[in-house]
Scaffold this motif. Structure first.
Motif, PDB file in Angstrom:
ATOM      1  N   ASP A 182       0.854  -1.186   0.000  1.00 28.75           N
ATOM      2  CA  ASP A 182       0.000   0.000   0.000  1.00 28.75           C
ATOM      3  C   ASP A 182       0.887   1.232   0.000  1.00 28.75           C
ATOM      4  O   ASP A 182       1.714   1.400   0.896  1.00 28.75           O
ATOM      5  N   LEU A 183       0.718   2.083  -1.018  1.00 32.52           N
ATOM      6  CA  LEU A 183       1.510   3.318  -1.070  1.00 32.52           C
ATOM      7  C   LEU A 183       0.690   4.409  -1.716  1.00 32.52           C
ATOM      8  O   LEU A 183      -0.076   4.152  -2.653  1.00 32.52           O
ATOM      9  N   HIS A 184       0.860   5.628  -1.209  1.00 35.05           N
ATOM     10  CA  HIS A 184       0.235   6.768  -1.854  1.00 35.05           C
ATOM     11  C   HIS A 184       1.330   7.775  -2.175  1.00 35.05           C
ATOM     12  O   HIS A 184       2.095   8.162  -1.299  1.00 35.05           O
ATOM     13  N   ILE A 185       1.416   8.150  -3.429  1.00 32.11           N
ATOM     14  CA  ILE A 185       2.481   9.060  -3.844  1.00 32.11           C
ATOM     15  C   ILE A 185       1.838  10.317  -4.405  1.00 32.11           C
ATOM     16  O   ILE A 185       1.118  10.271  -5.404  1.00 32.11           O
ATOM     17  N   GLU A 186       2.082  11.429  -3.738  1.00 34.53           N
ATOM     18  CA  GLU A 186       1.436  12.678  -4.148  1.00 34.53           C
ATOM     19  C   GLU A 186       2.133  13.294  -5.346  1.00 34.53           C
ATOM     20  O   GLU A 186       3.318  13.083  -5.581  1.00 34.53           O
ATOM     21  N   ASP A 187       1.374  14.084  -6.065  1.00 29.81           N
ATOM     22  CA  ASP A 187       1.840  14.805  -7.236  1.00 29.81           C
ATOM     23  C   ASP A 187       3.147  15.556  -6.935  1.00 29.81           C
ATOM     24  O   ASP A 187       3.228  16.279  -5.943  1.00 29.81           O
ATOM     25  N   GLY A 188       4.158  15.339  -7.761  1.00 27.42           N
ATOM     26  CA  GLY A 188       5.406  16.084  -7.630  1.00 27.42           C
ATOM     27  C   GLY A 188       6.398  15.490  -6.649  1.00 27.42           C
ATOM     28  O   GLY A 188       7.502  16.008  -6.492  1.00 27.42           O
ATOM     29  N   THR A 189       6.033  14.401  -5.991  1.00 21.97           N
ATOM     30  CA  THR A 189       6.923  13.796  -4.983  1.00 21.97           C
ATOM     31  C   THR A 189       8.023  12.975  -5.644  1.00 21.97           C
ATOM     32  O   THR A 189       7.793  12.305  -6.649  1.00 21.97           O
ATOM     33  N   ILE A 209      20.125  14.467 -10.892  1.00 26.48           N
ATOM     34  CA  ILE A 209      18.738  13.982 -10.867  1.00 26.48           C
ATOM     35  C   ILE A 209      17.918  14.810  -9.890  1.00 26.48           C
ATOM     36  O   ILE A 209      16.785  15.190 -10.162  1.00 26.48           O
ATOM     37  N   LYS A 210      18.507  15.147  -8.777  1.00 26.10           N
ATOM     38  CA  LYS A 210      17.812  15.962  -7.769  1.00 26.10           C
ATOM     39  C   LYS A 210      17.501  17.351  -8.348  1.00 26.10           C
ATOM     40  O   LYS A 210      16.401  17.869  -8.198  1.00 26.10           O
ATOM     41  N   ARG A 211      18.506  17.940  -9.037  1.00 25.57           N
ATOM     42  CA  ARG A 211      18.292  19.272  -9.639  1.00 25.57           C
ATOM     43  C   ARG A 211      17.186  19.215 -10.687  1.00 25.57           C
ATOM     44  O   ARG A 211      16.342  20.098 -10.756  1.00 25.57           O
ATOM     45  N   LEU A 212      17.248  18.151 -11.492  1.00 24.46           N
ATOM     46  CA  LEU A 212      16.266  17.978 -12.556  1.00 24.46           C
ATOM     47  C   LEU A 212      14.867  17.877 -11.945  1.00 24.46           C
ATOM     48  O   LEU A 212      13.910  18.457 -12.454  1.00 24.46           O
ATOM     49  N   HIS A 213      14.778  17.135 -10.851  1.00 24.98           N
ATOM     50  CA  HIS A 213      13.476  17.007 -10.200  1.00 24.98           C
ATOM     51  C   HIS A 213      12.988  18.346  -9.648  1.00 24.98           C
ATOM     52  O   HIS A 213      11.816  18.685  -9.764  1.00 24.98           O
ATOM     53  N   ARG A 214      13.898  19.137  -9.126  1.00 28.87           N
ATOM     54  CA  ARG A 214      13.511  20.461  -8.634  1.00 28.87           C
ATOM     55  C   ARG A 214      12.934  21.303  -9.768  1.00 28.87           C
ATOM     56  O   ARG A 214      12.000  22.071  -9.566  1.00 28.87           O
ATOM     57  N   SER A 228       9.641  19.097 -11.254  1.00 31.04           N
ATOM     58  CA  SER A 228       8.644  18.676 -10.248  1.00 31.04           C
ATOM     59  C   SER A 228       7.834  17.481 -10.720  1.00 31.04           C
ATOM     60  O   SER A 228       6.628  17.413 -10.512  1.00 31.04           O
ATOM     61  N   ALA A 229       8.518  16.547 -11.363  1.00 31.98           N
ATOM     62  CA  ALA A 229       7.815  15.387 -11.915  1.00 31.98           C
ATOM     63  C   ALA A 229       7.649  14.324 -10.834  1.00 31.98           C
ATOM     64  O   ALA A 229       8.586  14.032 -10.086  1.00 31.98           O
ATOM     65  N   THR A 230       6.470  13.742 -10.747  1.00 34.55           N
ATOM     66  CA  THR A 230       6.245  12.639  -9.809  1.00 34.55           C
ATOM     67  C   THR A 230       7.180  11.489 -10.207  1.00 34.55           C
ATOM     68  O   THR A 230       7.164  11.048 -11.352  1.00 34.55           O
ATOM     69  N   SER A 231       7.995  11.041  -9.286  1.00 33.72           N
ATOM     70  CA  SER A 231       9.009  10.042  -9.628  1.00 33.72           C
ATOM     71  C   SER A 231       9.049   8.918  -8.600  1.00 33.72           C
ATOM     72  O   SER A 231       8.895   9.166  -7.403  1.00 33.72           O
ATOM     73  N   ASP A 249      12.209  12.600  -1.243  1.00 32.83           N
ATOM     74  CA  ASP A 249      11.295  13.447  -0.465  1.00 32.83           C
ATOM     75  C   ASP A 249      10.626  12.529   0.542  1.00 32.83           C
ATOM     76  O   ASP A 249      10.438  12.855   1.687  1.00 32.83           O
ATOM     77  N   LYS A 250      10.247  11.360   0.019  1.00 32.28           N
ATOM     78  CA  LYS A 250       9.556  10.357   0.825  1.00 32.28           C
ATOM     79  C   LYS A 250      10.265   9.034   0.560  1.00 32.28           C
ATOM     80  O   LYS A 250      10.564   8.717  -0.588  1.00 32.28           O
ATOM     81  N   LEU A 251      10.520   8.313   1.625  1.00 39.73           N
ATOM     82  CA  LEU A 251      11.303   7.083   1.520  1.00 39.73           C
ATOM     83  C   LEU A 251      10.440   5.887   1.933  1.00 39.73           C
ATOM     84  O   LEU A 251       9.693   5.964   2.904  1.00 39.73           O
ATOM     85  N   VAL A 252      10.575   4.813   1.156  1.00 43.85           N
ATOM     86  CA  VAL A 252       9.882   3.568   1.488  1.00 43.85           C
ATOM     87  C   VAL A 252      10.953   2.503   1.683  1.00 43.85           C
ATOM     88  O   VAL A 252      11.765   2.285   0.794  1.00 43.85           O
ATOM     89  N   VAL A 253      10.969   1.865   2.846  1.00 42.05           N
ATOM     90  CA  VAL A 253      11.926   0.776   3.058  1.00 42.05           C
ATOM     91  C   VAL A 253      11.173  -0.535   2.892  1.00 42.05           C
ATOM     92  O   VAL A 253      10.154  -0.769   3.543  1.00 42.05           O
ATOM     93  N   MET A 254      11.675  -1.363   1.975  1.00 40.79           N
ATOM     94  CA  MET A 254      11.045  -2.662   1.710  1.00 40.79           C
ATOM     95  C   MET A 254      11.929  -3.790   2.185  1.00 40.79           C
ATOM     96  O   MET A 254      13.150  -3.685   2.169  1.00 40.79           O
ATOM     97  N   ASN A 255      11.291  -4.878   2.601  1.00 40.67           N
ATOM     98  CA  ASN A 255      12.019  -6.076   2.977  1.00 40.67           C
ATOM     99  C   ASN A 255      11.148  -7.276   2.646  1.00 40.67           C
ATOM    100  O   ASN A 255       9.984  -7.322   3.044  1.00 40.67           O
ATOM    101  N   ALA A 256      11.706  -8.219   1.909  1.00 41.42           N
ATOM    102  CA  ALA A 256      11.024  -9.487   1.616  1.00 41.42           C
ATOM    103  C   ALA A 256       9.577  -9.300   1.153  1.00 41.42           C
ATOM    104  O   ALA A 256       8.660  -9.938   1.665  1.00 41.42           O
ATOM    105  N   GLY A 257       9.381  -8.403   0.166  1.00 43.06           N
ATOM    106  CA  GLY A 257       8.061  -8.260  -0.441  1.00 43.06           C
ATOM    107  C   GLY A 257       7.054  -7.471   0.360  1.00 43.06           C
ATOM    108  O   GLY A 257       5.864  -7.484   0.058  1.00 43.06           O
ATOM    109  N   LYS A 258       7.528  -6.791   1.429  1.00 43.57           N
ATOM    110  CA  LYS A 258       6.616  -5.985   2.253  1.00 43.57           C
ATOM    111  C   LYS A 258       7.213  -4.607   2.484  1.00 43.57           C
ATOM    112  O   LYS A 258       8.431  -4.442   2.452  1.00 43.57           O
ATOM    113  N   VAL A 259       6.319  -3.632   2.756  1.00 43.14           N
ATOM    114  CA  VAL A 259       6.794  -2.304   3.146  1.00 43.14           C
ATOM    115  C   VAL A 259       7.059  -2.321   4.649  1.00 43.14           C
ATOM    116  O   VAL A 259       6.190  -2.674   5.432  1.00 43.14           O
TER     117      VAL A 259
END
Ligand SMILES: Nc1ncnc2c1ncn2[C@@H]1O[C@H](COP(=O)(O)OP(=O)(O)O)[C@@H](O)[C@H]1O
Ligand SMILES: [Mg+2]
Length: 375
Positions: free
Chosen positions: A23-30, A176-181, A184-187, A202-212
Protein backbone atom coordinates in the motif's frame (compact mmCIF):
# COMPACT_ATOMS: atom_id res chain seq x y z
CA UNK A 1 2.04 15.29 -13.57
CA UNK A 2 0.25 12.80 -11.44
CA UNK A 3 -0.43 11.08 -8.17
CA UNK A 4 -0.05 7.36 -7.78
CA UNK A 5 -2.01 5.04 -5.53
CA UNK A 6 -1.04 1.44 -4.87
CA UNK A 7 -3.56 -0.61 -2.89
CA UNK A 8 -2.89 -4.11 -1.57
CA UNK A 9 -0.72 -4.93 -4.60
CA UNK A 10 0.39 -8.55 -4.73
CA UNK A 11 2.56 -10.49 -7.13
CA UNK A 12 3.09 -14.20 -7.47
CA UNK A 13 5.34 -16.09 -9.86
CA UNK A 14 4.30 -19.74 -10.23
CA UNK A 15 2.27 -19.66 -7.00
CA UNK A 16 5.19 -18.19 -5.10
CA UNK A 17 4.21 -14.80 -3.70
CA UNK A 18 6.98 -12.19 -3.94
CA UNK A 19 4.94 -9.05 -3.10
CA UNK A 20 2.64 -9.46 -0.10
CA UNK A 21 0.19 -6.57 -0.31
CA UNK A 22 1.84 -3.22 -0.92
CA UNK A 23 0.00 0.00 0.00
CA UNK A 24 1.51 3.32 -1.07
CA UNK A 25 0.24 6.77 -1.85
CA UNK A 26 2.48 9.06 -3.84
CA UNK A 27 1.44 12.68 -4.15
CA UNK A 28 1.84 14.81 -7.24
CA UNK A 29 5.41 16.08 -7.63
CA UNK A 30 6.92 13.80 -4.98
CA UNK A 31 10.28 12.11 -5.45
CA UNK A 32 9.62 8.75 -3.83
CA UNK A 33 12.51 6.35 -3.28
CA UNK A 34 12.00 2.65 -2.62
CA UNK A 35 15.02 1.12 -0.93
CA UNK A 36 15.62 -2.46 0.15
CA UNK A 37 18.02 -5.36 -0.26
CA UNK A 38 18.42 -7.21 -3.53
CA UNK A 39 15.51 -9.55 -4.22
CA UNK A 40 12.97 -7.77 -1.96
CA UNK A 41 10.67 -6.99 -4.93
CA UNK A 42 11.54 -3.41 -5.90
CA UNK A 43 11.87 -3.99 -9.66
CA UNK A 44 8.77 -6.16 -9.68
CA UNK A 45 6.72 -3.37 -8.10
CA UNK A 46 8.11 -0.77 -10.50
CA UNK A 47 7.38 -2.99 -13.50
CA UNK A 48 3.83 -3.50 -12.25
CA UNK A 49 3.36 0.29 -12.15
CA UNK A 50 4.75 0.59 -15.69
CA UNK A 51 2.57 -2.26 -16.94
CA UNK A 52 5.49 -4.55 -17.77
CA UNK A 53 4.26 -7.15 -15.23
CA UNK A 54 0.72 -8.31 -14.47
CA UNK A 55 -0.73 -7.37 -11.12
CA UNK A 56 -1.71 -10.61 -9.38
CA UNK A 57 -4.02 -8.85 -6.92
CA UNK A 58 -4.81 -5.31 -5.74
CA UNK A 59 -4.99 -2.08 -7.72
CA UNK A 60 -2.64 0.52 -9.10
CA UNK A 61 -4.17 3.92 -9.92
CA UNK A 62 -2.64 6.93 -11.62
CA UNK A 63 -4.58 10.18 -11.13
CA UNK A 64 -7.43 8.19 -9.58
CA UNK A 65 -7.78 5.96 -12.65
CA UNK A 66 -7.18 2.23 -12.14
CA UNK A 67 -4.51 1.24 -14.67
CA UNK A 68 -4.36 -2.52 -13.95
CA UNK A 69 -5.62 -3.40 -17.41
CA UNK A 70 -4.06 -0.55 -19.38
CA UNK A 71 -1.26 -1.24 -21.85
CA UNK A 72 2.14 0.15 -20.80
CA UNK A 73 1.97 2.78 -23.55
CA UNK A 74 -1.38 4.05 -22.25
CA UNK A 75 -0.18 4.57 -18.68
CA UNK A 76 2.00 7.61 -19.32
CA UNK A 77 5.03 6.25 -17.44
CA UNK A 78 8.62 6.66 -18.61
CA UNK A 79 11.13 4.21 -17.20
CA UNK A 80 14.90 4.69 -16.88
CA UNK A 81 16.88 1.49 -16.41
CA UNK A 82 20.28 0.61 -15.02
CA UNK A 83 21.59 -0.49 -18.41
CA UNK A 84 20.29 2.68 -20.19
CA UNK A 85 18.72 0.59 -23.00
CA UNK A 86 19.95 2.97 -25.73
CA UNK A 87 19.98 2.02 -29.43
CA UNK A 88 23.67 1.68 -30.35
CA UNK A 89 23.20 2.49 -34.05
CA UNK A 90 21.29 5.71 -33.39
CA UNK A 91 22.69 9.15 -32.60
CA UNK A 92 21.93 10.91 -29.33
CA UNK A 93 19.35 13.02 -31.14
CA UNK A 94 17.64 9.96 -32.62
CA UNK A 95 17.74 8.10 -29.31
CA UNK A 96 16.10 10.96 -27.43
CA UNK A 97 13.56 11.56 -30.18
CA UNK A 98 12.66 7.91 -30.71
CA UNK A 99 9.57 7.75 -28.45
CA UNK A 100 8.21 10.84 -30.25
CA UNK A 101 8.85 9.29 -33.65
CA UNK A 102 6.96 6.16 -32.58
CA UNK A 103 4.11 8.36 -31.36
CA UNK A 104 3.95 10.02 -34.80
CA UNK A 105 5.10 13.47 -33.71
CA UNK A 106 6.10 15.67 -36.65
CA UNK A 107 9.78 16.19 -37.42
CA UNK A 108 9.99 19.91 -36.53
CA UNK A 109 8.08 19.35 -33.28
CA UNK A 110 10.40 16.43 -32.51
CA UNK A 111 13.50 18.52 -33.17
CA UNK A 112 12.19 21.25 -30.90
CA UNK A 113 11.45 18.87 -28.01
CA UNK A 114 14.77 17.02 -28.39
CA UNK A 115 16.65 20.33 -28.38
CA UNK A 116 14.80 21.39 -25.25
CA UNK A 117 15.59 18.16 -23.40
CA UNK A 118 19.20 18.19 -24.62
CA UNK A 119 19.64 21.74 -23.32
CA UNK A 120 18.17 20.79 -19.96
CA UNK A 121 20.57 17.85 -19.70
CA UNK A 122 23.56 19.71 -21.24
CA UNK A 123 23.74 17.28 -24.13
CA UNK A 124 23.52 19.95 -26.86
CA UNK A 125 27.10 19.37 -28.05
CA UNK A 126 26.66 15.62 -28.37
CA UNK A 127 23.54 15.26 -30.47
CA UNK A 128 25.39 13.65 -33.40
CA UNK A 129 27.30 11.11 -31.34
CA UNK A 130 26.51 7.43 -30.95
CA UNK A 131 26.13 5.93 -27.44
CA UNK A 132 29.54 4.21 -27.78
CA UNK A 133 31.16 7.64 -28.12
CA UNK A 134 29.74 8.84 -24.79
CA UNK A 135 30.78 8.45 -21.16
CA UNK A 136 28.61 6.45 -18.76
CA UNK A 137 27.16 9.60 -17.25
CA UNK A 138 26.32 11.06 -20.68
CA UNK A 139 24.60 7.82 -21.70
CA UNK A 140 22.54 7.95 -18.54
CA UNK A 141 21.55 11.53 -19.39
CA UNK A 142 20.47 10.45 -22.88
CA UNK A 143 18.28 7.79 -21.27
CA UNK A 144 16.76 10.50 -19.07
CA UNK A 145 16.30 12.77 -22.08
CA UNK A 146 14.37 10.04 -23.81
CA UNK A 147 12.12 9.81 -20.76
CA UNK A 148 11.65 13.58 -20.51
CA UNK A 149 10.57 14.22 -24.14
CA UNK A 150 7.54 12.01 -23.65
CA UNK A 151 6.33 14.37 -20.92
CA UNK A 152 5.23 11.37 -18.88
CA UNK A 153 2.85 11.52 -15.95
CA UNK A 154 5.31 9.43 -13.93
CA UNK A 155 9.06 8.86 -14.02
CA UNK A 156 10.15 5.39 -12.93
CA UNK A 157 13.84 4.76 -12.22
CA UNK A 158 15.19 1.24 -11.68
CA UNK A 159 18.66 1.58 -10.11
CA UNK A 160 19.76 3.96 -12.89
CA UNK A 161 23.07 4.82 -11.24
CA UNK A 162 24.30 1.36 -10.29
CA UNK A 163 26.55 0.95 -13.34
CA UNK A 164 28.45 4.18 -12.73
CA UNK A 165 31.66 4.54 -10.75
CA UNK A 166 31.42 6.05 -7.27
CA UNK A 167 32.30 9.64 -8.23
CA UNK A 168 29.98 9.78 -11.23
CA UNK A 169 27.20 8.23 -9.19
CA UNK A 170 27.35 11.13 -6.75
CA UNK A 171 27.37 13.66 -9.63
CA UNK A 172 24.41 12.04 -11.35
CA UNK A 173 22.56 11.81 -8.06
CA UNK A 174 22.86 15.58 -7.69
CA UNK A 175 21.84 16.10 -11.33
CA UNK A 176 18.74 13.98 -10.87
CA UNK A 177 17.81 15.96 -7.77
CA UNK A 178 18.29 19.27 -9.64
CA UNK A 179 16.27 17.98 -12.56
CA UNK A 180 13.48 17.01 -10.20
CA UNK A 181 13.51 20.46 -8.63
CA UNK A 182 13.07 21.97 -12.11
CA UNK A 183 10.47 19.57 -13.50
CA UNK A 184 8.64 18.68 -10.25
CA UNK A 185 7.82 15.39 -11.91
CA UNK A 186 6.25 12.64 -9.81
CA UNK A 187 9.01 10.04 -9.63
CA UNK A 188 9.51 6.57 -8.20
CA UNK A 189 13.19 5.71 -7.84
CA UNK A 190 14.28 2.23 -6.82
CA UNK A 191 17.69 1.48 -5.33
CA UNK A 192 19.47 -0.88 -2.95
CA UNK A 193 21.88 1.93 -2.01
CA UNK A 194 20.88 3.54 1.27
CA UNK A 195 22.97 6.68 0.73
CA UNK A 196 21.35 7.26 -2.66
CA UNK A 197 17.96 6.66 -1.06
CA UNK A 198 18.49 9.01 1.89
CA UNK A 199 19.86 11.84 -0.26
CA UNK A 200 17.32 11.71 -3.10
CA UNK A 201 14.04 10.99 -1.37
CA UNK A 202 11.30 13.45 -0.47
CA UNK A 203 9.56 10.36 0.83
CA UNK A 204 11.30 7.08 1.52
CA UNK A 205 9.88 3.57 1.49
CA UNK A 206 11.93 0.78 3.06
CA UNK A 207 11.04 -2.66 1.71
CA UNK A 208 12.02 -6.08 2.98
CA UNK A 209 11.02 -9.49 1.62
CA UNK A 210 8.06 -8.26 -0.44
CA UNK A 211 6.62 -5.98 2.25
CA UNK A 212 6.79 -2.30 3.15
CA UNK A 213 8.62 -1.93 6.47
CA UNK A 214 8.29 1.84 6.83
CA UNK A 215 7.30 5.01 4.95
CA UNK A 216 8.43 8.49 5.92
CA UNK A 217 10.89 11.27 5.22
CA UNK A 218 14.53 10.12 5.35
CA UNK A 219 14.98 12.06 8.60
CA UNK A 220 11.93 10.54 10.26
CA UNK A 221 12.97 7.02 9.36
CA UNK A 222 16.56 7.57 10.44
CA UNK A 223 15.53 9.04 13.79
CA UNK A 224 12.77 6.58 14.60
CA UNK A 225 13.16 3.36 12.60
CA UNK A 226 10.03 1.22 12.88
CA UNK A 227 11.97 -2.03 13.13
CA UNK A 228 15.42 -3.43 13.76
CA UNK A 229 15.58 -4.27 10.06
CA UNK A 230 15.09 -0.63 9.03
CA UNK A 231 17.44 0.55 11.77
CA UNK A 232 20.19 -1.77 10.58
CA UNK A 233 19.64 -1.09 6.89
CA UNK A 234 19.92 2.72 7.00
CA UNK A 235 23.09 4.33 8.28
CA UNK A 236 26.79 3.65 7.83
CA UNK A 237 28.46 2.29 9.82
CA UNK A 238 25.35 0.31 10.70
CA UNK A 239 23.52 0.64 14.01
CA UNK A 240 24.84 -1.52 16.86
CA UNK A 241 22.41 -4.03 18.36
CA UNK A 242 22.86 -5.27 21.91
CA UNK A 243 20.82 -7.70 23.94
CA UNK A 244 19.20 -6.10 26.98
CA UNK A 245 16.73 -6.70 29.76
CA UNK A 246 14.39 -4.15 31.30
CA UNK A 247 14.84 -3.84 35.07
CA UNK A 248 12.75 -2.10 37.73
CA UNK A 249 12.17 1.64 37.27
CA UNK A 250 12.77 1.33 33.56
CA UNK A 251 16.51 0.81 33.94
CA UNK A 252 18.43 -1.47 31.62
CA UNK A 253 20.72 -4.41 31.88
CA UNK A 254 22.96 -4.53 28.79
CA UNK A 255 25.27 -7.39 27.86
CA UNK A 256 26.42 -9.86 30.50
CA UNK A 257 27.53 -7.30 33.06
CA UNK A 258 26.52 -3.70 32.43
CA UNK A 259 23.64 -1.87 33.95
CA UNK A 260 22.55 1.64 33.10
CA UNK A 261 20.06 4.03 34.58
CA UNK A 262 17.55 5.11 32.00
CA UNK A 263 14.51 5.97 34.15
CA UNK A 264 12.27 5.61 31.13
CA UNK A 265 8.54 5.69 31.78
CA UNK A 266 8.14 4.05 28.43
CA UNK A 267 10.31 1.07 29.35
CA UNK A 268 8.33 0.52 32.55
CA UNK A 269 5.67 -1.54 30.82
CA UNK A 270 8.28 -4.05 29.62
CA UNK A 271 9.87 -4.69 33.03
CA UNK A 272 11.39 -8.14 33.11
CA UNK A 273 11.34 -8.52 29.32
CA UNK A 274 14.33 -9.13 27.12
CA UNK A 275 14.68 -6.57 24.33
CA UNK A 276 17.11 -5.53 21.62
CA UNK A 277 18.80 -2.18 22.13
CA UNK A 278 19.92 -0.23 19.07
CA UNK A 279 22.60 2.47 19.26
CA UNK A 280 24.04 4.34 16.29
CA UNK A 281 27.85 4.39 16.17
CA UNK A 282 27.84 8.21 16.12
CA UNK A 283 25.82 8.33 19.37
CA UNK A 284 28.48 6.56 21.47
CA UNK A 285 31.45 7.99 23.34
CA UNK A 286 34.81 6.36 24.03
CA UNK A 287 36.49 7.06 27.35
CA UNK A 288 39.06 5.71 29.75
CA UNK A 289 38.09 2.48 31.50
CA UNK A 290 35.62 3.28 34.27
CA UNK A 291 32.73 1.80 36.20
CA UNK A 292 30.32 3.65 33.93
CA UNK A 293 29.61 2.46 30.43
CA UNK A 294 30.47 -0.78 28.68
CA UNK A 295 33.98 -2.21 29.20
CA UNK A 296 35.68 -2.95 25.88
CA UNK A 297 38.98 -3.01 24.06
CA UNK A 298 39.62 -1.42 20.69
CA UNK A 299 40.17 -4.12 18.13
CA UNK A 300 40.46 -2.06 14.93
CA UNK A 301 40.34 1.57 13.88
CA UNK A 302 39.10 2.53 10.44
CA UNK A 303 40.19 5.91 9.05
CA UNK A 304 37.47 7.68 7.06
CA UNK A 305 39.18 11.04 6.64
CA UNK A 306 36.73 13.28 8.47
CA UNK A 307 36.22 10.76 11.24
CA UNK A 308 37.42 7.37 12.43
CA UNK A 309 35.49 4.28 13.43
CA UNK A 310 36.64 2.15 16.35
CA UNK A 311 35.46 -1.45 16.33
CA UNK A 312 35.41 -2.55 19.96
CA UNK A 313 35.35 -6.01 21.51
CA UNK A 314 33.02 -6.45 24.46
CA UNK A 315 31.69 -9.37 26.48
CA UNK A 316 28.87 -9.41 23.94
CA UNK A 317 28.64 -8.29 20.31
CA UNK A 318 31.25 -6.04 18.69
CA UNK A 319 30.37 -2.34 18.97
CA UNK A 320 31.29 0.29 16.37
CA UNK A 321 31.93 3.81 17.64
CA UNK A 322 32.46 6.89 15.44
CA UNK A 323 35.28 9.01 16.88
CA UNK A 324 35.30 12.70 16.09
CA UNK A 325 38.13 15.14 16.65
CA UNK A 326 41.57 14.10 17.79
CA UNK A 327 40.66 11.53 20.41
CA UNK A 328 43.90 9.64 21.16
CA UNK A 329 42.63 6.09 21.22
CA UNK A 330 44.73 3.33 19.67
CA UNK A 331 44.11 -0.22 18.62
CA UNK A 332 44.49 -2.51 21.64
CA UNK A 333 43.50 0.20 24.18
CA UNK A 334 41.13 -0.68 27.00
CA UNK A 335 38.19 1.70 26.95
CA UNK A 336 34.76 2.31 28.34
CA UNK A 337 31.92 2.93 25.91
CA UNK A 338 29.58 5.59 27.21
CA UNK A 339 26.01 5.74 26.07
CA UNK A 340 23.34 8.38 26.51
CA UNK A 341 19.87 7.05 27.37
CA UNK A 342 18.22 9.50 24.98
CA UNK A 343 20.08 7.95 22.04
CA UNK A 344 18.87 4.40 22.58
CA UNK A 345 16.35 2.65 20.34
CA UNK A 346 14.35 -0.28 21.73
CA UNK A 347 13.10 -3.22 19.70
CA UNK A 348 11.06 -6.30 20.46
CA UNK A 349 13.55 -9.16 20.77
CA UNK A 350 11.83 -11.70 18.52
CA UNK A 351 10.02 -9.74 15.78
CA UNK A 352 12.26 -6.66 15.78
CA UNK A 353 9.37 -4.16 15.99
CA UNK A 354 10.14 -0.81 17.57
CA UNK A 355 8.92 -0.56 21.15
CA UNK A 356 6.92 2.63 21.59
CA UNK A 357 7.89 5.99 20.12
CA UNK A 358 11.24 5.56 21.82
CA UNK A 359 13.34 8.21 23.43
CA UNK A 360 15.24 8.78 20.22
CA UNK A 361 12.08 10.03 18.57
CA UNK A 362 11.20 12.24 21.53
CA UNK A 363 14.61 13.77 21.24
CA UNK A 364 14.14 14.19 17.51
CA UNK A 365 10.98 16.13 18.21
CA UNK A 366 12.82 18.31 20.67
CA UNK A 367 15.54 19.04 18.12
CA UNK A 368 12.93 19.79 15.45
CA UNK A 369 11.34 22.25 17.84
CA UNK A 370 14.74 23.87 18.27
CA UNK A 371 15.19 24.19 14.51
CA UNK A 372 11.88 25.95 14.31
CA UNK A 373 12.94 28.28 17.11
CA UNK A 374 16.18 29.16 15.30
CA UNK A 375 14.51 29.82 11.98
N1 LIG B 1 10.17 -13.44 -13.91
C1 LIG B 1 10.30 -13.97 -12.69
N2 LIG B 1 9.98 -15.27 -12.43
C2 LIG B 1 10.09 -15.78 -11.20
N3 LIG B 1 10.55 -15.09 -10.12
C3 LIG B 1 10.90 -13.81 -10.31
C4 LIG B 1 10.80 -13.17 -11.59
N4 LIG B 1 11.20 -11.88 -11.46
C5 LIG B 1 11.55 -11.73 -10.15
N5 LIG B 1 11.36 -12.88 -9.47
C6 LIG B 1 11.61 -13.07 -8.02
O1 LIG B 1 10.89 -12.07 -7.32
C7 LIG B 1 11.63 -11.60 -6.22
C8 LIG B 1 11.79 -10.10 -6.32
O2 LIG B 1 12.63 -9.77 -7.41
P1 LIG B 1 12.97 -8.29 -7.86
O3 LIG B 1 11.69 -7.53 -7.95
O4 LIG B 1 13.80 -8.35 -9.08
O5 LIG B 1 13.82 -7.77 -6.62
P2 LIG B 1 14.75 -6.46 -6.50
O6 LIG B 1 14.51 -5.58 -7.67
O7 LIG B 1 14.33 -5.85 -5.19
O8 LIG B 1 16.16 -6.95 -6.41
C9 LIG B 1 12.94 -12.36 -6.22
O9 LIG B 1 12.84 -13.43 -5.33
C10 LIG B 1 13.05 -12.85 -7.65
O10 LIG B 1 13.77 -14.03 -7.71
MG1 LIG C 1 15.86 -4.89 -9.12
Amino acid sequence: MANLQIANARKSYDNKQVLHGIDLHIEDGTFLVIVGPSGCGKSTLLRMIAGLEDITDGTISIDDEVVNDLEPSARGCAMVFQNYALYPHMSVEQNIGYPLKIAGVSKPERARKVAEAAALLELGDYLDRRPAQLSGGQRQRVAMGRAIVREPRLFLFDEPLSNLDAKLRVQMRIEIKRLHRRLSATSVFVTHDQVEAMTLADKLVVMNAGKVEQVGTPGEIYRAPASAFVAGFLGAPAMNFLPGKVLQQGNLHILPNTEIAVHSQELHQWTGREITIGIRPESLLLGKPSAEGIPAHVDLIEELGGSRVAYCRTDGPEIAVVMHGDLTVREGDRVSIGLLPEHLHFFEKTNGQRLGGGQASQQAQASRAMHVAFN
